[in-house]
Design a protein around this motif. Structure first.
Motif, mmCIF file in Angstrom:
data_model
loop_
_atom_site.group_PDB
_atom_site.id
_atom_site.type_symbol
_atom_site.label_atom_id
_atom_site.label_comp_id
_atom_site.label_asym_id
_atom_site.label_seq_id
_atom_site.Cartn_x
_atom_site.Cartn_y
_atom_site.Cartn_z
ATOM 1 N N MET A 1 16.083 47.626 60.655
ATOM 2 C CA MET A 1 17.360 47.809 61.060
ATOM 3 C C MET A 1 18.236 47.994 60.037
ATOM 4 O O MET A 1 18.136 47.659 58.893
ATOM 5 C CB MET A 1 17.725 46.455 61.791
ATOM 6 N N SER A 2 19.427 48.718 60.489
ATOM 7 C CA SER A 2 20.453 49.042 59.383
ATOM 8 C C SER A 2 21.085 47.744 59.066
ATOM 9 O O SER A 2 21.182 46.896 59.872
ATOM 10 C CB SER A 2 21.095 50.050 59.969
ATOM 11 N N SER A 3 21.974 48.081 57.872
ATOM 12 C CA SER A 3 22.677 46.950 57.592
ATOM 13 C C SER A 3 23.824 46.397 58.493
ATOM 14 O O SER A 3 23.928 45.388 58.970
ATOM 15 C CB SER A 3 23.454 47.259 56.310
ATOM 16 N N ALA A 4 24.285 47.573 59.080
ATOM 17 C CA ALA A 4 25.178 47.134 60.409
ATOM 18 C C ALA A 4 24.720 46.441 61.368
ATOM 19 O O ALA A 4 25.364 45.802 61.901
ATOM 20 C CB ALA A 4 25.896 48.360 60.571
ATOM 21 N N ASN A 5 23.485 46.875 61.720
ATOM 22 C CA ASN A 5 22.799 46.225 62.964
ATOM 23 C C ASN A 5 22.478 44.871 62.682
ATOM 24 O O ASN A 5 22.838 44.024 63.400
ATOM 25 C CB ASN A 5 21.476 47.257 63.171
ATOM 26 N N LEU A 6 22.221 44.649 61.441
ATOM 27 C CA LEU A 6 21.755 43.162 60.984
ATOM 28 C C LEU A 6 22.999 42.366 60.972
ATOM 29 O O LEU A 6 23.076 40.987 61.139
ATOM 30 C CB LEU A 6 21.208 43.201 59.544
ATOM 31 N N GLY A 29 12.115 34.234 66.722
ATOM 32 C CA GLY A 29 10.811 34.162 66.241
ATOM 33 C C GLY A 29 9.811 34.623 66.922
ATOM 34 O O GLY A 29 8.815 35.667 66.410
ATOM 35 N N LEU A 30 9.835 34.546 68.247
ATOM 36 C CA LEU A 30 9.018 35.080 69.320
ATOM 37 C C LEU A 30 8.956 36.584 69.280
ATOM 38 O O LEU A 30 8.201 37.612 69.379
ATOM 39 C CB LEU A 30 8.924 34.506 70.499
ATOM 40 N N LEU A 31 10.382 37.040 69.460
ATOM 41 C CA LEU A 31 10.513 38.442 69.365
ATOM 42 C C LEU A 31 10.112 39.364 68.161
ATOM 43 O O LEU A 31 9.589 40.422 68.299
ATOM 44 C CB LEU A 31 12.068 38.796 69.814
ATOM 45 N N ALA A 32 10.406 38.777 67.042
ATOM 46 C CA ALA A 32 9.836 39.217 65.743
ATOM 47 C C ALA A 32 8.334 39.252 65.650
ATOM 48 O O ALA A 32 7.590 40.360 65.063
ATOM 49 C CB ALA A 32 10.428 38.523 64.545
ATOM 50 N N GLY A 35 6.845 41.815 67.802
ATOM 51 C CA GLY A 35 7.301 43.185 67.401
ATOM 52 C C GLY A 35 8.340 43.911 68.038
ATOM 53 O O GLY A 35 8.649 44.996 68.181
ATOM 54 N N TYR A 36 9.086 42.915 68.779
ATOM 55 C CA TYR A 36 10.076 43.518 69.486
ATOM 56 C C TYR A 36 11.322 43.617 68.607
ATOM 57 O O TYR A 36 12.181 44.442 68.974
ATOM 58 C CB TYR A 36 10.628 42.649 70.618
ATOM 59 N N VAL A 37 11.269 42.929 67.559
ATOM 60 C CA VAL A 37 12.469 43.239 66.725
ATOM 61 C C VAL A 37 12.025 43.249 65.074
ATOM 62 O O VAL A 37 11.016 42.436 64.869
ATOM 63 C CB VAL A 37 13.411 42.319 66.931
ATOM 64 N N ILE A 149 19.562 32.059 75.005
ATOM 65 C CA ILE A 149 18.356 32.878 74.998
ATOM 66 C C ILE A 149 18.738 34.337 75.082
ATOM 67 O O ILE A 149 18.161 35.089 74.536
ATOM 68 C CB ILE A 149 17.431 32.426 75.785
ATOM 69 N N GLY A 150 19.527 34.633 76.221
ATOM 70 C CA GLY A 150 19.871 36.021 76.699
ATOM 71 C C GLY A 150 20.727 36.474 75.539
ATOM 72 O O GLY A 150 20.394 37.736 75.295
ATOM 73 N N VAL A 151 21.526 35.929 74.737
ATOM 74 C CA VAL A 151 22.309 36.596 73.729
ATOM 75 C C VAL A 151 21.413 36.962 72.555
ATOM 76 O O VAL A 151 21.606 37.929 72.094
ATOM 77 C CB VAL A 151 23.675 35.529 73.263
ATOM 78 N N THR A 152 20.607 36.085 72.268
ATOM 79 C CA THR A 152 19.625 36.351 71.321
ATOM 80 C C THR A 152 18.593 37.519 71.656
ATOM 81 O O THR A 152 18.736 38.544 70.649
ATOM 82 C CB THR A 152 18.769 35.126 71.049
ATOM 83 N N TRP A 153 18.155 37.630 72.723
ATOM 84 C CA TRP A 153 17.605 38.629 73.059
ATOM 85 C C TRP A 153 18.428 39.695 73.180
ATOM 86 O O TRP A 153 17.916 41.227 72.783
ATOM 87 C CB TRP A 153 16.649 38.507 74.559
ATOM 88 N N PHE A 154 19.422 40.114 73.828
ATOM 89 C CA PHE A 154 20.351 41.179 73.836
ATOM 90 C C PHE A 154 20.682 41.743 72.579
ATOM 91 O O PHE A 154 20.774 42.829 72.303
ATOM 92 C CB PHE A 154 21.446 40.768 74.800
ATOM 93 N N ALA A 155 21.047 40.798 71.659
ATOM 94 C CA ALA A 155 21.474 41.217 70.209
ATOM 95 C C ALA A 155 20.251 42.042 69.638
ATOM 96 O O ALA A 155 20.538 42.617 68.676
ATOM 97 C CB ALA A 155 21.784 39.875 69.437
ATOM 98 N N THR A 156 18.842 41.682 69.910
ATOM 99 C CA THR A 156 18.038 42.363 69.253
ATOM 100 C C THR A 156 17.858 43.788 69.883
ATOM 101 O O THR A 156 17.419 44.817 69.255
ATOM 102 C CB THR A 156 16.647 41.583 69.355
#
Length: 193
Positions: A1-6, A29-32, A35-37, A149-156
């Motif tokens: 991810m780019s700096s701006a994305n992070l 943690g699960l998404l990372a 391999g989803y993020v 949970i939704g915000v975290t997933w959507f943010a990735t």
């Protein structure tokens, strides 16, 4: 991810952590892990199965405690000292590729966002807990868990859009907190003239 994305990811996940830290950590943690993020190496710890497992166990505790009126108020009061610093640490790790000054600014921003989200949650829960029926408390708690949970997933998936939505929600939270504070003040001191 780019700096701006992070940075955008840190903004959105700080908000989610202010609502439910364990759900946020378990989700990211699960998404990372699967391999989803791609997270920066400084956040590699959240991909560890032990950390994910601990977050899931804590989520189960919070899931139960957060549904019980009055107990939820004490639980959330204790969580103030966990959610805010954890959000600051996550923001610090997410921006590891930035300069130290920018990292500290991101950490402070993460802490402020988590505190605002947590304060809004506490204000809502205080007003809901005072209602005589038990179902609203559980429904609001489920909504908060789902939102975290939704915000975290959507943010990735869409970090900039998630950060923009969080900024709008923060404005709403600030207005809501003021409204609840005035209501509680009027309850104890009488209405303002």
């Amino acid at each position: 991810m780019s700096s701006a994305n992070l940075v955008a990811l840190a903004i959105a996940t700080s908000f989610a952590a202010g609502l439910n830290l364990s759900a946020t950590v378990a989700t990211i943690g699960l998404l990372a892990r699967y391999g989803y993020v791609d997270l920066p190496p400084a956040l590699g710890l959240v991909e560890d199965p032990v950390v994910i497992g601990a977050a899931l166990v804590l989520f189960l505790f919070e899931f139960v405690f957060d549904k019980i009126p009055i107990v939820d108020l004490f639980w959330n009061a204790l969580q103030t000292f966990v959610r805010v610093p954890a959000a600051a640490l996550f923001a610090y790790g997410a921006t590891a590729q930035l300069s130290p000054g920018e990292q500290l600014l991101a950490s402070a921003l993460g802490a402020v966002i988590a505190l605002a989200a947590h304060s809004g949650k506490a204000a809502l829960r205080t007003s809901v807990t005072l209602s005589p029926e038990p179902f609203t408390n559980a429904a609001v708690s489920l909504g908060e868990d789902t939102l975290a949970i939704g915000v975290t997933w959507f943010a990735t998936q869409h970090p900039f859009l998630a950060a923009a939505i969080v900024i709008v929600w923060l404005a709403i939270v600030v207005v809501f907190i003021r409204w609840v504070w005035r209501g509680l003040e009027a309850l104890f001191t009488g209405p303002r003239r």
